[in-house]
Design an enzyme around this catalytic site. Structure first.
Site, mmCIF file in Angstrom:
data_model
loop_
_atom_site.group_PDB
_atom_site.id
_atom_site.type_symbol
_atom_site.label_atom_id
_atom_site.label_comp_id
_atom_site.label_asym_id
_atom_site.label_seq_id
_atom_site.Cartn_x
_atom_site.Cartn_y
_atom_site.Cartn_z
ATOM 1 N N LYS B 80 -54.054 -39.288 -82.590
ATOM 2 C CA LYS B 80 -53.663 -37.978 -82.545
ATOM 3 C C LYS B 80 -53.653 -37.322 -83.808
ATOM 4 O O LYS B 80 -53.085 -38.199 -85.060
ATOM 5 C CB LYS B 80 -52.486 -37.498 -82.121
ATOM 6 C CG LYS B 80 -51.932 -36.039 -81.839
ATOM 7 C CD LYS B 80 -50.707 -35.908 -81.342
ATOM 8 C CE LYS B 80 -50.209 -34.513 -80.998
ATOM 9 N NZ LYS B 80 -48.815 -34.483 -80.329
ATOM 10 N N SER B 155 -48.962 -31.313 -76.409
ATOM 11 C CA SER B 155 -50.061 -31.110 -77.488
ATOM 12 C C SER B 155 -50.871 -32.254 -77.793
ATOM 13 O O SER B 155 -51.931 -31.956 -78.400
ATOM 14 C CB SER B 155 -49.000 -30.835 -78.776
ATOM 15 O OG SER B 155 -48.584 -32.039 -79.234
ATOM 16 N N SER B 179 -45.182 -33.854 -74.966
ATOM 17 C CA SER B 179 -46.676 -34.110 -75.562
ATOM 18 C C SER B 179 -47.540 -34.986 -75.130
ATOM 19 O O SER B 179 -48.605 -35.092 -75.725
ATOM 20 C CB SER B 179 -46.399 -33.407 -77.144
ATOM 21 O OG SER B 179 -46.359 -32.362 -77.193
#
Lengths: 95, 487
Positions: B80, B155, B179
């Site tokens: 990420k 996210s 997330s």
């Protein structure tokens, strides 16, 4: 909770944000809506309850004061938008 | 089935038998990226040349016996883009960091590199981790591989979409209010949020420091355990990481849950919840009961206050953490300004998305003079009550079982106009972060339209082994995790 345009302007200044007239209007509406929802917390009696800022019990964390290499200057500055002679450069603040 | 469709442990076995090389796996992943990335857009940066070179070097060193073949050696992993990677662009999906190249590795990255992984690229996210749909990115929207008109969740939407589409074998995500788990639920991956303090946050770009944790997003439970083994553990560079021994999580993977006590929090079955989601959760409970577990309802009475408490605490911490973006030390600086203060203000106004500005404003407001006690302090006290709910429940039950999200993946654009609706979609994941306990999402079925549904298994502080064991038992007796999206 209603957040007025004046309050939005005050908070935006604290947060170092420029907002357009349209953004201020929207911010006032959306923040009012969100903070009205937050008022839900007042349904709960929290007298005598200690606040939680950290979920796992940790006491002060110390370490040996050992000398280790720091980030070299060129690497510390490599991402700076403006730099000169090993310094970050910003607009003049003192006349 | 291509190599990129296998799991970490399957590929490791093939490498051990010298049937395949890291280069072959990496080529397979890159060729899948070529085929699908233009539709899914899971990545901000793909490290094509670097990955091939890394894989080649790893193969050579393995050949010569210079490095050991660990469970992750030579495996292509995605990261990420909120986690610092030395020498590799790290943007947080924000214009304000569009050119930021970290001079150091996050501890989790250093640990993965010790095992000689291949880093495929940096995945898309909601800017700074703020969002539940990966729509809130400077680099465009990531699409759900199961239905391109829907969001992958957020996210960590890029990481979950990449893993299920075979654009990476495994990935790292971060979880502040759901997330890792919510995108795992929307994309049919297995994702675990560790206990707060289990994994070092050093080099994780901060959103809400008392809630953030890094964790794995993978194709099955075993891969999750392998990745967690690599990243978990005390780090002197993160004073909130906990100095406890790290177990070998793969040893917890025994499909025996006889006598396990499951609590089903009744507050997690609310009006407005999707009927198919509820149906699949109960089906999953019945599977676990057949395997020897018992279940009963439990009450977590403060659940309904979690979203309100979270959306005071997280933006408050964010408003402070994001004060560092001022156009001086790194990242974007506005072209035109009148003086220093105007430079800060113009840079920040141009560099953040509307949602990030909204959270900074919300946080600044609740911390500002006259409102601190009414909002921030109140929320911290409610956080104590929420944490106590879990402590009470775990006196009686080994795990709690709940849905991850009240609905399957929603349509792109469906909730962007109404932030409160978006916040409320995190209702089942947020309490876990507030309490600091651990939880994972595992695939437990599909809707009639073919959208994935995730089961949430929640454990007490440092109860990762127990939730992995329960998830493993479930997985060994179901086939959901094997299903792939039609691409």
């Amino acid at each position: 909770m209603k957040i007025s345009i004046e309050q939005v302007e005050h908070v935006a200044k604290l947060a170092r944000l420029h907002l357009s007239e349209e953004e201020k209007q929207e911010m006032s509406e959306k923040l009012s809506q969100i903070l009205t929802y937050m008022d839900k917390l007042n349904e709960l009696n929290t007298e005598g309850i200690l606040p939680t800022s950290h979920v796992v019990e940790i006491k002060n964390v110390f370490r040996e004061d050992k000398v280790e290499p720091s980030l070299p200057e060129d690497q510390a500055l490599q991402n700076a938008p403006d730099r000169v002679n090993g310094y970050f450069r910003v607009p003049r603040v003192i006349e | 089935m291509e190599l990129c469709d296998y799991t970490i442990h399957e590929l490791h076995e093939m490498m051990k038998r010298r049937e395949i090389t890291s280069r072959q796996i990496t080529e397979s992943v890159l060729s899948r990226i070529d085929q699908v990335e233009s539709r899914i857009r899971a990545y901000i940066t793909v490290l094509r040349e670097e990955a091939l070179e890394q894989a080649g070097t790893i193969d050579q060193k393995l050949q010569k016996g210079e490095i050991p073949l660990t469970p992750l050696t030579g495996i292509p992993i995605a990261v990420k883009d909120l986690i610092c990677t030395r020498g590799v662009l790290t943007t947080c999906a924000a214009k304000i960091l569009h050119n930021f190249i970290p001079p150091y590795d996050a501890t989790v990255i250093a640990r993965l590199k010790q095992q000689n992984i291949v880093m495929v690229g940096k995945t898309n996210l909601d800017q700074f981790g703020m969002g539940s749909s990966t729509e809130n990115s400077y680099y465009g929207i990531t699409r759900n591989p199961w239905d391109l008109s829907r969001v992958p969740g957020g996210s960590s939407g890029g990481s979950a979409a990449a893993v299920i589409a075979g654009e990476a074998i495994g990935a790292l995500g971060t979880d502040t209010g759901g997330s890792i788990r919510q995108p795992s639920s929307f994309c049919s991956t297995t994702g675990l949020k560790p206990t707060y303090g289990r994994v070092s946050r050093y080099g994780l770009i901060a959103y809400a420091s008392s809630l953030d944790q890094i964790g794995p997003i993978a194709k099955d439970v075993t891969d999750c355990a392998i990745l967690l083994n690599a990243i978990a553990g005390y780090d002197p560079k993160d004073s909130t990481s906990v100095n406890l021994p790290t177990p070998d999580y793969t040893r917890a993977l025994v499909p025996d849950i006889t006598g396990l006590k499951i609590g089903i929090p009744e507050e997690y079955f609310i009006a407005g919840m999707d009927g198919e989601v509820e149906e699949k959760i109960w089906e999953a409970v019945r599977v676990l009961e057949k395997l020897g577990a018992s279940s009963e309802k439990v009450s977590l009475p403060h659940t309904e206050y979690a979203v309100a408490a979270y959306y005071i605490i997280a933006p408050a911490e964010a408003s402070s953490n994001l004060a560092r973006y001022d156009g001086v030390k790194y990242g974007y600086r506005a072209d035109k300004y009148t003086d220093l203060i105007d430079m800060y203000m113009t840079t920040r106004s141009q560099g953040f998305t509307p949602e990030v500005k909204r959270r900074i404003m919300l946080g600044t407001y609740s911390l500002s003079s006259g409102y601190y006690d009414a909002y921030y302090l109140k929320a911290q006290k409610v956080r104590t009550l929420i944490k106590r709910d879990f402590e009470e429940a775990f006196k009686k039950y080994d795990v709690l079982i709940a849905p991850v999200s009240p609905t399957p993946a929603f349509k792109i654009g469906e909730k962007t106009e109404d932030p409160l609706q978006m916040y409320l979609s995190d209702i089942f994941t947020i309490p876990i972060n507030l309490a600091g306990v651990t939880a994972l999402s595992i695939p437990c079925g599909f809707t009639r339209d073919g959208l994935p549904i995730g089961l949430q298994i929640i454990g007490k502080h440092f109860g990762e082994e127990t939730i992995l064991k329960v998830a493993y038992a479930f997985e060994q007796n179901t086939e959901h995790h094997k299903k792939k999206p039609p691409l």
